[in-house]
Motif scaffolding. Structure first.
Motif, PDB file in Angstrom:
ATOM      1  N   ASP A  68       1.242  -0.742  -0.191  1.00 13.29           N
ATOM      2  CA  ASP A  68      -0.056   0.168  -0.160  1.00 13.29           C
ATOM      3  C   ASP A  68       1.209   1.607   0.264  1.00 13.29           C
ATOM      4  OD1 ASP A  68      -2.318  -1.526   0.358  1.00 13.29           O
ATOM      5  OD2 ASP A  68      -3.153  -0.945   1.991  1.00 13.29           O
ATOM      6  N   ALA A  69       2.425   1.129   0.369  1.00 11.07           N
ATOM      7  CA  ALA A  69       3.297   3.007   0.328  1.00 11.07           C
ATOM      8  C   ALA A  69       2.656   2.650  -0.938  1.00 11.07           C
ATOM      9  CB  ALA A  69       4.930   1.443  -0.093  1.00 11.07           C
ATOM     10  N   GLN A  70       2.749   2.042  -1.961  1.00 13.47           N
ATOM     11  CA  GLN A  70       2.469   2.952  -3.608  1.00 13.47           C
ATOM     12  C   GLN A  70       0.878   3.632  -3.746  1.00 13.47           C
ATOM     13  OE1 GLN A  70      -0.299   0.442  -6.307  1.00 13.47           O
ATOM     14  NE2 GLN A  70      -0.013  -1.059  -5.086  1.00 13.47           N
ATOM     15  N   TYR A  71       0.842   3.743  -2.835  1.00 13.48           N
ATOM     16  CA  TYR A  71      -0.519   4.938  -2.823  1.00 13.48           C
ATOM     17  C   TYR A  71      -0.472   6.157  -2.030  1.00 13.48           C
ATOM     18  CZ  TYR A  71      -3.611   0.703  -4.022  1.00 13.48           C
ATOM     19  OH  TYR A  71      -4.362   0.013  -4.079  1.00 13.48           O
ATOM     20  N   ILE A  72       1.101   6.412  -2.000  1.00 14.86           N
ATOM     21  CA  ILE A  72       1.118   8.050  -1.087  1.00 14.86           C
ATOM     22  C   ILE A  72       1.680   8.729  -2.621  1.00 14.86           C
ATOM     23  CG2 ILE A  72       2.959   8.715   0.770  1.00 14.86           C
ATOM     24  CD1 ILE A  72       3.262   6.250   2.167  1.00 14.86           C
ATOM     25  N   GLU A  73       1.547   9.755  -2.793  1.00 10.32           N
ATOM     26  CA  GLU A  73       1.659  10.309  -3.840  1.00 10.32           C
ATOM     27  C   GLU A  73       2.447  11.174  -2.702  1.00 10.32           C
ATOM     28  OE1 GLU A  73      -0.451  13.565  -6.946  1.00 10.32           O
ATOM     29  OE2 GLU A  73      -1.050  12.348  -5.004  1.00 10.32           O
ATOM     30  N   PRO A  74       3.618  10.881  -3.276  1.00 12.52           N
ATOM     31  CA  PRO A  74       5.218  12.303  -3.023  1.00 12.52           C
ATOM     32  C   PRO A  74       5.048  13.416  -3.707  1.00 12.52           C
ATOM     33  CG  PRO A  74       5.312  10.391  -5.193  1.00 12.52           C
ATOM     34  CD  PRO A  74       4.185  10.121  -4.305  1.00 12.52           C
ATOM     35  N   ALA A  75       5.848  14.280  -3.339  1.00 10.70           N
ATOM     36  CA  ALA A  75       5.666  15.524  -4.008  1.00 10.70           C
ATOM     37  C   ALA A  75       6.557  16.569  -3.431  1.00 10.70           C
ATOM     38  CB  ALA A  75       4.421  15.868  -3.126  1.00 10.70           C
ATOM     39  N   ASN A  76       7.533  17.689  -3.887  1.00 13.63           N
ATOM     40  CA  ASN A  76       7.867  18.632  -3.479  1.00 13.63           C
ATOM     41  C   ASN A  76       7.795  20.138  -3.067  1.00 13.63           C
ATOM     42  OD1 ASN A  76       9.098  20.048  -5.786  1.00 13.63           O
ATOM     43  ND2 ASN A  76       8.981  18.091  -6.254  1.00 13.63           N
ATOM     44  N   TYR A  77       8.026  20.470  -2.852  1.00 17.03           N
ATOM     45  CA  TYR A  77       7.968  22.425  -2.532  1.00 17.03           C
ATOM     46  C   TYR A  77       8.036  23.154  -3.413  1.00 17.03           C
ATOM     47  CZ  TYR A  77       7.544  21.326   2.025  1.00 17.03           C
ATOM     48  OH  TYR A  77       7.310  20.188   3.497  1.00 17.03           O
ATOM     49  N   ASP A  78       8.669  22.905  -4.361  1.00 18.80           N
ATOM     50  CA  ASP A  78       8.762  24.055  -5.456  1.00 18.80           C
ATOM     51  C   ASP A  78       7.845  23.267  -6.629  1.00 18.80           C
ATOM     52  OD1 ASP A  78      11.647  24.645  -4.349  1.00 18.80           O
ATOM     53  OD2 ASP A  78      12.679  22.691  -5.162  1.00 18.80           O
ATOM     54  N   ASP A  79       7.679  22.186  -7.265  1.00 16.65           N
ATOM     55  CA  ASP A  79       6.838  21.799  -8.076  1.00 16.65           C
ATOM     56  C   ASP A  79       5.213  21.253  -8.066  1.00 16.65           C
ATOM     57  OD1 ASP A  79       9.560  21.904  -9.964  1.00 16.65           O
ATOM     58  OD2 ASP A  79       9.643  19.252  -9.471  1.00 16.65           O
ATOM     59  N   ASP A  80       5.166  21.228  -6.302  1.00 13.01           N
ATOM     60  CA  ASP A  80       4.058  20.583  -6.337  1.00 13.01           C
ATOM     61  C   ASP A  80       3.060  21.304  -5.232  1.00 13.01           C
ATOM     62  OD1 ASP A  80       4.449  18.263  -7.673  1.00 13.01           O
ATOM     63  OD2 ASP A  80       5.401  17.987  -6.397  1.00 13.01           O
ATOM     64  N   ILE A  81       3.397  22.025  -4.880  1.00 15.86           N
ATOM     65  CA  ILE A  81       3.089  23.486  -3.860  1.00 15.86           C
ATOM     66  C   ILE A  81       1.229  23.561  -4.421  1.00 15.86           C
ATOM     67  CG2 ILE A  81       3.828  25.444  -4.425  1.00 15.86           C
ATOM     68  CD1 ILE A  81       4.407  25.819  -1.301  1.00 15.86           C
ATOM     69  N   GLU A  82       1.335  23.863  -5.363  1.00 16.08           N
ATOM     70  CA  GLU A  82      -0.150  24.000  -5.392  1.00 16.08           C
ATOM     71  C   GLU A  82      -1.040  22.960  -5.150  1.00 16.08           C
ATOM     72  OE1 GLU A  82      -1.774  26.838  -6.713  1.00 16.08           O
ATOM     73  OE2 GLU A  82       0.156  27.954  -6.277  1.00 16.08           O
ATOM     74  N   GLN A  83      -0.677  21.823  -5.258  1.00 12.92           N
ATOM     75  CA  GLN A  83      -1.975  20.886  -4.756  1.00 12.92           C
ATOM     76  C   GLN A  83      -2.392  20.944  -3.147  1.00 12.92           C
ATOM     77  OE1 GLN A  83      -0.972  16.946  -6.064  1.00 12.92           O
ATOM     78  NE2 GLN A  83       1.361  17.478  -7.405  1.00 12.92           N
TER      79      GLN A  83
END
Length: 808
Positions: A68-83
């Motif tokens: 189930d680790a696959q369901y954690i969506e990775p993100a970074n503050y530079d590209d994904d902060i709008e999410q």
């Protein structure tokens, strides 16, 4: 109260806590964005991706199923902060640095949705200070939410408001934390380290101080302060090793920096032994050395005088056990008056914590209940410190503590506060039927009335406070020494059955009780729920649902008539399980904790299962040299046939039997309800519950729903295709290789072969059609024949005597 549907969560920080909080949210089927800094090399989400991969390797496992680790969506503050705008809850979980947190808040706060809750998972920093720089609108939606490590398993979450946090925000978050992810929520005041760490760390420091005073070794102290006192087995110094000595030092430093006027300030000095260990890189379990160090198979303990690790094993004096078995009032009198250094040490640490919580109650919590539940849920105590004090006689203990303070024996000269002696507490204690004492309000405060708690039939009980007693609650329909059948009110249509046996094992008396309860439910009620009250004894997840068949009850028949003498018991067990399966009312099993052997077989044949997420289920009879014989193998064969038929693959039954065979032949136990689902013990139609206190309520609702929808039992299976002798030969061929490679013993080979014979339908042609009675007869025969072997008898006796499997 307005409702907030938390559909998606962002966790800021992919460190140890952040990643595990994200994992547990995924366990609860809450979509998660896990943020961290952009990686300097490789994929920009490299830091988060590495953290997600690491979740699969951690022990204890943060995920119910590691895939189930696959369901954690990775993100970074530079590209994904709008999410962040898509998230209803944002939890910050970066390192405990006020400046780092403020810098992050400046970056993310413009992107947080206007109705989202913003929370910090700080373990002790001021929530009010953290909120500085926010506009008033964001301040109203900001609070602390302190998960304990590891987040999946620790029941406690502390919820900490600032003076500007909107009350409805706290109510919404408490509802989500309680029901969706199954936590015990305690509201804390915004003071350093909040409630649990404030009191818990003080107690650890007090233990260190008193152990030095009385000249006790670290392992000696752990033997005194663990299970004997109804506390976590890791006791004191092992707990510090697990938490991390550096983490402990940080929490102590927080108290040093922020509590200069505390009357116990001198106690907050970092112990020299802790300081030296951290300086030398010994941070506990994560570095392999702390107060303890493993050398080969031996566990060595630190000798503070020489700074060397020596052989462990120092134990409590037998006098301790005799004293601790006495009633509370007598016990504390003996602890105070007995001239023995270990006994005096125990009185001292009790006195110290009573002194501390009395002095600080008003500043750290709304009432005594919050302190006790925080310590129970956060540190694994059976009973909170205020509960212990009240049970031992409030007024007498207060007088003894004050006398020690006056004589200079305590860790501080601060007097007990006036409310201890000058309010109704003096005569009644901090708990009454009205609730729990609040020094600030000068009255007894009732429990929270948030609607989410209506689902908790039995809330965590507290000594002295009015609460429903699960042993006597409702109206008893019948009760024997083995079971109790009851309803919660005169107009209830669901019978509830609970076992009285040790570990809720199933012997003839319990089988009779199950049959009687089904008869009663069929006659006058809509459904039957089988639910055990043991999971509530600590007010946190526990168990067991059932440890299986009661072998001790069967031993007299074996002694008199040999293996054949057991066959009537096995037949009765099978007949009762079939009665469960084909009852004319739905039989719903509400399960938490362990459900092993016969307990698992009871679940398999229930109309539906409502399982707490921490359910550990499996057919484990091979450990005592036997095969499952309560219909468990019959059910796995039937389910395999149904699965094969659904995809028109009945000619390839072995493929559908492989996994259930491996589970039974290796005595595999699920590590969560989700793994039990993957193993085939639970079905997709079953319900998984996250808060153990909601288990009974949801099981009753599921039972009523089945009944209301016109429940009929399944038709009796009379034409079950089986894999036959060719599949048995294939399985045994693989077992030969394992035996010859010495991966399994000769007796393991024999038992696994018998399991294969039952699952495959015996020595008949592949594709032959049999009924359930045929498979049950195979189970009985294999069980009785194995029981007649010496090696199985050795395994049974070994398990009864030591509680551990014998590998022979």
């Amino acid at each position: 109260m307005s409702t907030l549907n938390i559909k998606k969560v962002a966790v800021l920080g992919a460190g140890v806590m952040g990643a595990q909080i994200a994992a547990h949210l995924i366990n609860a089927r809450v979509p998660v964005l896990l943020f961290d800094l952009s990686a300097k090399e490789g994929p920009k989400n490299g830091i988060v991706l590495k953290a997600i991969e690491n979740l699969k390797k951690l022990s204890p496992a943060p995920l119910g199923v590691k895939e189930d680790a696959q369901y954690i969506e990775p993100a970074n503050y530079d590209d994904d902060i709008e999410q962040l705008k898509t998230c209803d809850l944002v939890i910050e979980a970066i390192a405990e640095r006020m400046d780092w947190k403020h810098n992050l808040y400046k970056k993310v706060s413009p992107h947080i949705a206007p109705n989202a809750i913003f929370a910090s998972n700080t373990s002790g920093l001021s929530i009010t200070e953290l909120s500085k720089g926010f506009d008033d609108e964001l301040k109203a939606r900001f609070c602390g939410v302190h998960f304990f490590n590891p987040p999946r398993y620790m029941h406690l979450v502390e919820l900490i408001p600032t003076g500007q946090t909107k009350p409805e925000i706290l109510d919404q978050l408490e509802t989500f934390l309680t029901s969706v992810i199954g936590k015990g929520v305690v509201r804390s005041k915004d003071t350093p380290n909040f409630i649990a760490n404030r009191v818990g760390v003080f107690l650890i420091l007090a233990v260190i101080a008193e152990a030095e005073k009385y000249g006790l070794r670290f392992d000696e102290v752990d033997d005194l302060t663990g299970a004997r006192l109804g506390r976590a087995k890791s006791a004191t110094f092992r707990t510090v090793d697990v938490v991390g000595l550096d983490t402990m030092a940080h929490v102590i430093k927080t108290m040093q920096d922020n509590l200069p006027d505390d009357p116990f300030f001198s106690v907050y000095k970092t112990p020299p032994v802790l300081e030296a260990l951290v300086k030398n890189g010994a941070r506990g379990q994560k570095t392999g050395a702390g107060f303890y160090r493993k050398e080969g198979k031996a566990i060595k303990v630190l000798d503070p005088k020489t700074a060397q690790y020596v052989d462990g094993g120092a134990k409590a004096n037998e006098l301790i056990d005799r004293i601790l078995k006495r009633p509370p009032q007598e016990r504390f009198k003996l602890l105070r008056e007995t001239d023995n250094k270990q006994v005096q040490f125990l009185w001292a640490i009790f006195r110290d914590v009573f002194h501390y919580i009395a002095v600080h109650l008003e500043s750290i919590a709304d009432n005594a209940r919050d302190v006790d539940l925080a310590i129970r849920w956060g540190f694994g105590w059976n009973q909170g410190p205020f509960e212990s004090w009240q049970a031992a006689g409030w007024k007498q203990i207060a007088e003894w503590v004050q006398q020690d303070i006056d004589e200079g024996k305590a860790l501080s000269n601060a007097r007990l506060p006036a409310w201890v002696f000058d309010t109704p507490v003096a005569e009644q204690g901090v708990y009454t039927n009205e609730g729990s004492w609040s020094p600030a309000a000068r009255k007894y405060e009732p429990r929270s009335t948030l609607p989410v708690y209506a689902k908790q039939v039995f809330r965590a009980p507290l000594v002295g406070e009015s609460s429903a007693d699960a042993k006597t609650y409702g109206k008893t329909l019948f009760e024997t020494e083995h079971v109790r059948a009851w309803i919660d009110s005169d107009d209830s249509d669901v019978v509830i059955l609970s076992f009285h046996s040790k570990m809720n094992t199933i012997g003839p008396g319990v089988l009779d009780g199950i049959a009687q309860a089904i008869d009663l439910a069929e006659k006058d009620y809509a459904a039957l729920v089988i639910w055990q009250l043991t999971s509530l004894q600590l007010g946190a997840p526990g168990g067991p649902f059932s440890a299986g068949a009661n072998l001790e009850e069967a031993m007299p028949a074996f002694m008199m008539s040999g293996a054949k003498g057991i066959e009537p018991f096995v037949k009765k067990f099978q007949d009762t399980m079939m009665r469960v399966k084909y009852a004319n009312v739905p039989v719903v099993s509400a399960v938490s904790g362990i459900a092993l052997g016969g307990g698992c077989e009871l679940l398999l044949q229930s109309a539906k299962r409502v399982a707490h997420v921490e359910t550990y289920m499996g057919l484990v009879e091979i450990g005592v040299g036997l095969v499952p014989a309560g219909g468990g193998l019959k059910e796995t064969a039937l389910r395999a046939a149904e699965a094969a038929s659904a995809v028109n693959a009945t000619s390839d039954l072995l493929k559908f039997l492989q996994k259930p065979f491996e589970c039974a032949a290796t005595a595999k136990v699920s590590t969560s309800a989700f793994e039990a689902l993957a193993m085939g013990y639970l079905k997709l139609s079953d319900t998984i519950v996250f808060n153990v206190h909601e288990l009974l309520d949801i099981a009753r609702k599921e039972a009523r729903a089945l009944s209301a929808s016109g429940y009929r039992p399944p038709l009796r299976a009379r034409q079950i295709p089986v894999a036959g002798r060719s599949a048995i030969s294939t399985i045994k061929a693989s077992l030969v290789n394992m035996r010859d490679g010495r991966f399994i013993s000769d007796h393991d080979y024999l038992i696994a072969g018998r399991i294969a014979e039952v699952m495959c339908g015996g020595d008949i042609e592949a594709g032959s059609l049999v009924d359930e009675e045929w498979l049950l007869a195979l189970e009985r025969r294999a069980f009785v024949e194995l029981l007649g072997t010496q090696k199985t008898q050795e395994r049974i006796m070994g398990m009864l005597q030591t509680g551990k499997p014998v590998r022979n």
